[in-house]
Design a protein around this motif. Structure first.
Motif, PDB file in Angstrom:
ATOM      1  N   PRO A 378     -11.143  -0.878   6.047  1.00 59.17           N
ATOM      2  CA  PRO A 378     -11.519  -2.297   5.999  1.00 59.17           C
ATOM      3  C   PRO A 378     -11.331  -2.917   4.623  1.00 59.17           C
ATOM      4  O   PRO A 378     -10.862  -4.058   4.500  1.00 59.17           O
ATOM      5  CB  PRO A 378     -13.001  -2.283   6.401  1.00 59.17           C
ATOM      6  N   TYR A 379     -11.666  -2.151   3.587  1.00 59.65           N
ATOM      7  CA  TYR A 379     -11.554  -2.678   2.226  1.00 59.65           C
ATOM      8  C   TYR A 379     -10.099  -2.816   1.793  1.00 59.65           C
ATOM      9  O   TYR A 379      -9.723  -3.814   1.163  1.00 59.65           O
ATOM     10  CB  TYR A 379     -12.319  -1.778   1.254  1.00 59.65           C
ATOM     11  N   SER A 380      -9.265  -1.829   2.129  1.00 62.98           N
ATOM     12  CA  SER A 380      -7.860  -1.911   1.739  1.00 62.98           C
ATOM     13  C   SER A 380      -7.155  -3.067   2.444  1.00 62.98           C
ATOM     14  O   SER A 380      -6.311  -3.747   1.853  1.00 62.98           O
ATOM     15  CB  SER A 380      -7.152  -0.581   2.048  1.00 62.98           C
ATOM     16  N   HIS A 381      -7.524  -3.343   3.706  1.00 65.17           N
ATOM     17  CA  HIS A 381      -6.918  -4.464   4.419  1.00 65.17           C
ATOM     18  C   HIS A 381      -7.381  -5.807   3.844  1.00 65.17           C
ATOM     19  O   HIS A 381      -6.611  -6.767   3.809  1.00 65.17           O
ATOM     20  CB  HIS A 381      -7.246  -4.383   5.913  1.00 65.17           C
ATOM     21  N   TYR A 382      -8.627  -5.874   3.401  1.00 62.45           N
ATOM     22  CA  TYR A 382      -9.115  -7.101   2.767  1.00 62.45           C
ATOM     23  C   TYR A 382      -8.365  -7.339   1.451  1.00 62.45           C
ATOM     24  O   TYR A 382      -7.961  -8.464   1.143  1.00 62.45           O
ATOM     25  CB  TYR A 382     -10.625  -7.011   2.517  1.00 62.45           C
ATOM     26  N   ILE A 383      -8.211  -6.279   0.678  1.00 62.54           N
ATOM     27  CA  ILE A 383      -7.506  -6.407  -0.602  1.00 62.54           C
ATOM     28  C   ILE A 383      -6.046  -6.787  -0.374  1.00 62.54           C
ATOM     29  O   ILE A 383      -5.496  -7.660  -1.056  1.00 62.54           O
ATOM     30  CB  ILE A 383      -7.613  -5.090  -1.397  1.00 62.54           C
ATOM     31  N   ASN A 384      -5.406  -6.155   0.594  1.00 57.51           N
ATOM     32  CA  ASN A 384      -4.011  -6.491   0.906  1.00 57.51           C
ATOM     33  C   ASN A 384      -3.890  -7.937   1.384  1.00 57.51           C
ATOM     34  O   ASN A 384      -2.943  -8.642   1.038  1.00 57.51           O
ATOM     35  CB  ASN A 384      -3.467  -5.551   1.983  1.00 57.51           C
ATOM     36  N   GLY A 385      -4.841  -8.370   2.190  1.00 54.24           N
ATOM     37  CA  GLY A 385      -4.801  -9.716   2.734  1.00 54.24           C
ATOM     38  C   GLY A 385      -4.931 -10.792   1.667  1.00 54.24           C
ATOM     39  O   GLY A 385      -4.335 -11.867   1.775  1.00 54.24           O
ATOM     40  N   THR A 386      -5.702 -10.507   0.622  1.00 58.82           N
ATOM     41  CA  THR A 386      -5.855 -11.471  -0.467  1.00 58.82           C
ATOM     42  C   THR A 386      -4.711 -11.366  -1.470  1.00 58.82           C
ATOM     43  O   THR A 386      -4.517 -12.264  -2.295  1.00 58.82           O
ATOM     44  CB  THR A 386      -7.182 -11.255  -1.217  1.00 58.82           C
ATOM     45  N   GLY A 387      -3.959 -10.250  -1.399  1.00 59.15           N
ATOM     46  CA  GLY A 387      -2.839 -10.059  -2.316  1.00 59.15           C
ATOM     47  C   GLY A 387      -3.250  -9.587  -3.698  1.00 59.15           C
ATOM     48  O   GLY A 387      -2.411  -9.479  -4.601  1.00 59.15           O
ATOM     49  N   LYS A 388      -4.523  -9.254  -3.897  1.00 60.08           N
ATOM     50  CA  LYS A 388      -5.019  -8.827  -5.210  1.00 60.08           C
ATOM     51  C   LYS A 388      -4.993  -7.298  -5.280  1.00 60.08           C
ATOM     52  O   LYS A 388      -6.022  -6.628  -5.222  1.00 60.08           O
ATOM     53  CB  LYS A 388      -6.423  -9.380  -5.430  1.00 60.08           C
ATOM     54  N   ILE A 389      -3.791  -6.767  -5.431  1.00 58.82           N
ATOM     55  CA  ILE A 389      -3.607  -5.316  -5.276  1.00 58.82           C
ATOM     56  C   ILE A 389      -3.198  -4.612  -6.572  1.00 58.82           C
ATOM     57  O   ILE A 389      -2.808  -3.438  -6.538  1.00 58.82           O
ATOM     58  CB  ILE A 389      -2.558  -5.020  -4.188  1.00 58.82           C
ATOM     59  N   LYS A 390      -3.303  -5.291  -7.700  1.00 58.54           N
ATOM     60  CA  LYS A 390      -2.898  -4.646  -8.955  1.00 58.54           C
ATOM     61  C   LYS A 390      -3.768  -3.433  -9.268  1.00 58.54           C
ATOM     62  O   LYS A 390      -3.268  -2.391  -9.720  1.00 58.54           O
ATOM     63  CB  LYS A 390      -2.968  -5.655 -10.113  1.00 58.54           C
ATOM     64  N   LEU A 391      -5.076  -3.545  -9.041  1.00 60.95           N
ATOM     65  CA  LEU A 391      -5.978  -2.426  -9.299  1.00 60.95           C
ATOM     66  C   LEU A 391      -5.679  -1.269  -8.354  1.00 60.95           C
ATOM     67  O   LEU A 391      -5.645  -0.102  -8.772  1.00 60.95           O
ATOM     68  CB  LEU A 391      -7.437  -2.877  -9.136  1.00 60.95           C
ATOM     69  N   THR A 392      -5.463  -1.582  -7.084  1.00 65.42           N
ATOM     70  CA  THR A 392      -5.109  -0.547  -6.111  1.00 65.42           C
ATOM     71  C   THR A 392      -3.826   0.159  -6.529  1.00 65.42           C
ATOM     72  O   THR A 392      -3.704   1.385  -6.418  1.00 65.42           O
ATOM     73  CB  THR A 392      -4.917  -1.168  -4.714  1.00 65.42           C
ATOM     74  N   MET A 393      -2.858  -0.607  -6.994  1.00 66.15           N
ATOM     75  CA  MET A 393      -1.585  -0.058  -7.454  1.00 66.15           C
ATOM     76  C   MET A 393      -1.800   0.896  -8.638  1.00 66.15           C
ATOM     77  O   MET A 393      -1.234   1.987  -8.692  1.00 66.15           O
ATOM     78  CB  MET A 393      -0.656  -1.203  -7.855  1.00 66.15           C
ATOM     79  N   THR A 394      -2.653   0.488  -9.575  1.00 70.36           N
ATOM     80  CA  THR A 394      -2.943   1.316 -10.744  1.00 70.36           C
ATOM     81  C   THR A 394      -3.597   2.635 -10.338  1.00 70.36           C
ATOM     82  O   THR A 394      -3.234   3.712 -10.835  1.00 70.36           O
ATOM     83  CB  THR A 394      -3.873   0.563 -11.716  1.00 70.36           C
TER      84      THR A 394
END
Length: 453
Positions: A378-394
């Motif tokens: 659920p959290y990864s889909h929320y982050i992907n949906g907002t496009g704020k994925i720089k932290l996830t990428m890191t």
């Protein structure tokens, strides 16, 4: 009659965004049930048609070819978010420009990749790469040439599925995939009845060509009908928009690279540590514990673009309420995975008989990984949906060296693929903590710095 009333309440209750998501979940469940059944039946069918070694070769080969998927530099996911935003803002012309530009970029990129691969493929020693002597290198050359060509073409023509995802219609995408799998499965059954056993070239041709043909047909119908306004045309190609698509797409691209490095190389490491036969053991257990992930993904698929729509419109009430419901559902699924551990041996016996023996330790570690995935989804889909994925990428990049170190540590400690799965699981732990923190910061408008990028 009662069932009809329940279905009506399920699909119509709530706001338009929620109702649309519920309908898509319901339709997707039906299609996924068929898809799962096909996947389960495929394994004993291919094990019977091929030898265990050849089946292991096929699984490893498809994993290797999967590496090339990162060459789309995340453009598919970039288009998904940007087109969803354009649809939310009712900007049809901008949407058509995004679609046209993405097609142009993908054709250019994958056209170059295709030429490069065929230029190099003749010189590759596939017997060494796949650690096998059971099939002639010349046959592997023909097989890889055919499979890779259509694998690359598929990445271009399947862009139509991204448009349906952006429009919050994932069940149509699921219908395309399931239809392709079903048709391929039927043709493979015919192949096993009338062709000589072990023909990898014919098998690979069927499995790789059918989806491409299907996506081309769907594209023609879609752009001539429902998505005529988004139909790609040369005049609407705007490379000024490519920076928007590629900046967001690049972030998804880096996430794809880490996923490919970890999951595609798992078959390679297993082959090198334990031989191609162990790849089959791993994949049977992996497919078993993929079932709850696939089912849960049905729920999550419409959430991504729905989050984009809600976030664009600043509907934080819907975002928070939906997240609570998804967390409860993830908990239910996690309990189901625990139950799957205790019946795993019985399921394997019923599924593939005594052809393959799966260690209980492998089932336990795969179950732990599955539970982690369900909790984070659920959290990864929320982050992907907002496009704020720089932290996830890191975080994903930080996990790669950890994964590689653990692979060589556990690869020697274990006598089967359990060690490789344990390496994957432990390298993913940091995301279990960080992603929920970022999501709640975003929803409470407290995200700053890297948390908001």
């Amino acid at each position: 009659m009662i069932l009809k009333e329940l279905l009506s309440k399920f699909t119509l209750k709530g706001d338009s965004r929620g109702s649309k998501a519920k309908r898509q979940i319901l339709y997707s469940f039906l299609l996924q049930g068929l898809s799962v059944l096909i996947g389960l039946l495929y394994i004993p069918l291919l094990l019977d048609y091929l030898t265990q070694e050849k089946y292991g070769i096929w699984l490893t080969l498809t994993s290797i070819l999967g590496w090339f998927s990162f060459f789309d530099i995340g453009l598919g996911n970039g288009l998904r978010n940007k087109l969803a935003e354009a649809i939310a803002l009712d900007d049809v012309e901008l949407g058509q420009k995004y679609v046209s530009t993405t097609y142009a970029l993908l054709i250019g990129i994958f056209g170059a990749v295709l030429v490069l691969f065929h230029g190099c493929n003749f010189f590759l020693n596939w017997n060494s790469i796949l650690n096998t002597k059971g099939i002639a290198n010349e046959e592997l050359y023909v097989l890889t040439s055919i499979v890779f060509t259509f694998f690359i073409l598929r990445f271009i023509v399947q862009l139509i599925s991204v448009i349906y995802l952006a429009d919050q219609l994932p069940s149509i995408t699921k219908l395309m995939t399931t239809s392709g799998n079903l048709l391929s499965f039927i043709l493979v059954i015919i192949l096993t009845k009338f062709a000589a056993k072990g023909n990898l070239i014919l098998l690979g041709t069927i499995i790789s060509v059918i989806p491409v043909i299907l996506f081309v047909i769907v594209s023609l119908f879609s752009f001539g009908g429902r998505y005529k306004a988004f139909r790609p045309t040369i005049s609407k190609i705007d490379f000024k928009l490519s920076s928007e698509l590629m900046n967001l797409g690049a972030k998804f691209f880096f996430l794809q690279i880490t996923a490919i490095i970890i999951f595609s190389t798992s078959n390679i490491f297993i082959t090198q540590f334990y031989g191609p036969e162990e790849v089959v053991v791993y994949n049977i257990a992996y497919k078993y514990f993929q079932v709850p992930i696939m089912v849960f993904s049905i729920v999550m698929t419409p959430i991504w673009s729905a989050v984009t729509d809600a976030y664009t419109k600043s509907d934080f009430t819907w975002l928070k309420n939906t997240l609570r419901q998804l967390n409860l559902l993830a908990l239910v699924f996690a309990l189901g995975v625990v139950a799957m551990i205790f019946i795993s041996d019985w399921v394997y016996e019923l599924w593939v008989g005594d052809q393959v023996k799966v260690p209980f330790s492998l089932s336990v570690v795969l179950a732990i990984y599955t539970i982690m995935y369900l909790v984070m989804a659920p959290y990864s889909h929320y982050i992907n949906g907002t496009g704020k994925i720089k932290l996830t990428m890191t975080l994903a990049f930080a996990g790669i060296p950890i994964y590689l170190i653990l692979v060589f540590v556990f690869g020697d400690l274990f006598s089967n693929s359990t060690g490789i799965v344990l390496a994957i699981t432990l390298s993913s732990l940091i995301g279990l903590v960080i992603q929920p923190m970022q999501t709640y910061k975003i929803l409470n408008k407290k995200a700053t710095g890297i948390w908001d990028k």
